[in-house]
Motif scaffolding. Structure first.
Motif: not given
Length: 721
Positions: A371-379, A383-387, A413-421
């Motif tokens: 239910g959120r948007f995870v936005l990955s930016y390049l600064a 990487t900079r990540v905003a929710v 959209w229905s998941d509560r978890e995600t993974f990142f490296n």
């Protein structure tokens, strides 16, 4: 043609010279195979251009194969005589030998992730009910060939978790064959999909089939080039032959169109991405699926846009809205809200609105999870990540371990978890689990390696290019480095196709640093570090900006006494191989050694081979008079500076590369060896039964990359322990 006899004679001559060296133990003068020349001249817009090595474009001819064998004989003996070769290979193997994990994803109530125990030829796909359970093998590609040259080129699990569609590629080719495995029995079904390139697989929610894109099988004697084959989107129903697959989308009037497909989270819609060559500008269509999650062959795609005026990447879709990541009107990226009416009717453009506005940082990727948007930016290329919440309001920034690169954040959209490296130049990739709702992250896997990051340091600096443009470089080396200009340094770059160069751990960089070298990554124009304008500033008539940036980075390193010209190595692959070839010709005195890998070296004919036509949006074409002049001015094959002293050069390629065909490297090497460029070695290392990377087993990767570092070390007189 006269080269038919010369190729065999040159091979015999070459082997004879090497035999003398082996018997006496005294280094013999470096002797290259004689490469025949043909009287081939092409006229471009009134300008005659000779192409004496045209015959090397036929990589299957007996003459070319003899030439390859002769060149490899020279190179192999040169490399074998280097005292740095074996210790470098041993060090590289030691550092490569650690567990490597892919990002977990969930389907049908099961987790899936890839794993390599360290030196396995190919990574294995595992599955488990929970993250704490002992994982089971879902598919081991190492069992698919004795040589370990067959690699997974894509996987897709059906929504019930029962079936796995998987693509396999081998011998370095982009061609992929798709199969289907029953995960309960471990047996493959009879389904077999051929002639696939540049496509994944997308299951319909009912599990009865999947969408994929492919080319038509070639007719007898027909070459597969951009002039006579078209990408088409199909639906394959399980248990039926490929000949009965249903055509979903094509455009016979546009040979440059290609298709990609994914099914929406709710299973209602197929999102069809339409791409044109390598341009980041794409089209987007929507295809309704049945209420039972199947494909209705009578359904027709609904166009969101086919203007090809920018990027349109779908992030989320439901009954009322489509959320897109786009650079239209926002060169550094934004999220758009597109209203949807009944029957997937897309609202007029005037009704589209901004959901998350453009930022000063570059929006690299966006996902919709929990239910959120995870936005990955390049600064500045890190990487900079905003929710953000469902309405686009920012909730929080994700705290990362440092200045590096993070990726992943996939899910539904229905998941509560995600993974990142997360990784940096001195930190191997670690995997984290993120609770998107609470914002809490926890470590899932962290590899144990022989590389101790506490012994090294990394920093980001900024360089000013020839025209005043400022860009970042990332520098890593042992702690306590003395800036006296005597350090060997390796400068890497790419600079093209909107691909950002961000700091991440690699065994090549780690090995070089352990050897005492400085490793430098340059985020130059042509990439995607600062959005659409940054990319376009390094394309077509502006391509010279890319080379100017890379040269400026080299000059900066020397001015700041990180290194000196005689100890500065440069490396890049594919478009990066073009980069190395071009700057080497423009400033041969600036560098101490160079290794261009699988480079695009003939800029006048690149678009005539396999997928080369797709690169015209970045490079331009010799068919255009103005672009021809720009291409000729920097084409590595055509700008070798006879009479200028060049540093040691080792070109690398694979004889089965069907993306950047080996003719580029073959012709460039022949021209370089024929020119008067000094006594430093001008070698080519040709991997047989290999290509652009796909399917190359671990042992081959280690040998190739270790040989490159040993070549640099030998060129600089370094001792390797």
């Amino acid at each position: 043609m006269t080269h038919r006899l010369k190729s065999a004679a040159a091979l015999a001559l070459c082997l004879g010279a090497l035999s003398t060296q082996a018997q006496t133990g005294t280094p013999a003068p470096l002797s290259y195979p004689e490469t025949a020349k043909v009287n081939q001249v092409d006229t471009y817009h009134g300008t005659a251009v000779a192409d004496p090595y045209r015959w090397l474009e036929d990589d299957n001819s007996a003459e070319t194969k003899a030439w390859v064998k002769a060149q490899n004989a020279v190179t192999d003996r040169f490399l074998e005589a280097m005292p740095q070769r074996q210790p470098t290979r041993a060090l590289y193997t030691q550092l490569y030998n650690f567990e490597k994990f892919g990002l977990p994803y969930k389907e049908g109530g099961r987790y899936f992730w890839s794993h390599n125990n360290g030196l396995q030829p190919q990574s294995v796909l595992y599955t488990a009910r929970t993250l704490k359970d002992k994982p089971q093998v879902a598919l081991d590609p190492n069992t698919l060939s004795k040589e370990g040259t067959v690699a997974l080129a894509g996987t897709a699990v059906s929504r019930d978790g029962r079936l796995l569609a998987y693509g396999v590629a081998g011998a370095g080719s982009d061609w992929v064959t798709w199969r289907v495995r029953d995960l309960q029995t471990g047996q493959d079904l009879e389904d077999r999909i051929e002639w696939v390139k540049f496509s994944g697989a997308a299951w319909t929610p009912d599990g009865k089939g999947f969408f994929y894109a492919r080319y038509d099988a070639p007719k007898a004697g027909q070459a597969l080039t951009g002039a006579n084959y078209f990408h088409k989107l199909y639906y394959h129903r399980l248990g039926t032959p490929q000949s009965q697959d249903l055509l979903v989308a094509e455009n016979q009037a546009e040979k440059e169109w290609g298709f990609g497909a994914e099914v929406s989270d709710d299973g209602r819609v197929l999102l069809i991405n339409v791409w044109k060559g390598s341009a980041r500008k794409n089209g987007l269509m929507l295809l309704p699926l049945t209420t039972r999650g199947g494909y209705d062959a009578q359904a027709k795609p609904v166009t969101v846009t086919l203007d090809f005026d920018g990027e349109y990447s779908p992030v989320h879709i439901d009954a009322k809205r489509l959320v897109l990541k786009t650079d239209v009107g926002a060169p550094r990226g934004q999220l758009l809200y597109v209203p949807l009416n009944a029957g997937l009717k897309v609202a007029e453009r005037s009704q589209w609105r901004t959901l998350v506005a453009e930022h000063t940082d570059t929006l690299q990727s966006a996902s919709a999870v929990g239910g959120r948007f995870v936005l990955s930016y390049l600064a500045d290329a890190a990487t900079r990540v905003a929710v953000h919440d469902a309405k686009g309001q920012k909730l929080r920034d994700l705290q990362l371990p440092g200045v590096g690169s993070a990726g992943g954040f996939h899910g539904r959209w229905s998941d509560r978890e995600t993974f990142f490296n997360y990784t940096s130049l001195v930190s191997p990739s670690s995997i984290y689990r993120l609770d998107v709702v609470s914002g809490a992250s926890s470590l899932f896997k962290r590899p144990q390696t022989a590389f101790n990051p506490d012994e090294f340091e990394t920093r980001r600096e900024f360089v000013t290019s020839k025209d005043g443009t400022r860009f970042p470089i990332f520098i890593a080396h042992k702690k306590g480095l003395k800036l006296d200009g005597n350090n060997p340094a390796l400068l890497y770059g790419y600079g093209g196709f909107n691909a950002p160069m961000t700091p991440g751990y690699g065994v090549t960089a780690a090995t070089w640093m352990k050897m005492g070298g400085v490793y430098v990554l340059a985020a130059i124009r042509g990439g995607g570090e600062y959005g659409a304008a940054w990319h376009e500033a390094g394309t077509k008539l502006k391509k010279q900006n890319v080379f100017d940036d890379f040269i400026s980075a080299a000059e900066w390193l020397i001015a700041k006494q990180y290194t000196q010209s005689a100890k500065l190595a440069i490396n890049g692959g594919s478009n990066g191989g073009l980069l190395v070839g071009a700057v080497l010709n423009q400033r041969p005195e600036l560098f101490g050694a160079a290794v261009p890998q699988v480079g695009v070296m003939d800029m006048l004919r690149f678009h005539k081979f396999t997928i080369g036509w797709a690169w015209v949006p970045d490079y331009g074409s010799s068919d255009n008079a103005e672009e021809f002049k720009a291409l000729l001015a920097y084409s590595p094959l055509h700008t070798i500076r006879d009479g200028k002293r060049y540093p040691p050069v080792m070109v690398t390629t694979g004889d089965h590369d069907d993306r950047v065909v080996p003719a580029h490297s073959f012709k460039y090497t022949a021209a370089l060896q024929a020119a008067n460029t000094g006594s430093a070695p001008k070698l080519i290392r040709i991997e047989t039964d290999a290509g652009h990377g796909a399917g190359k087993p671990t042992a081959k990767l280690i040998e190739e990359r270790a040989d490159m570092l040993a070549f640099f070390a030998h060129s600089f007189g370094m001792q390797v322990k």
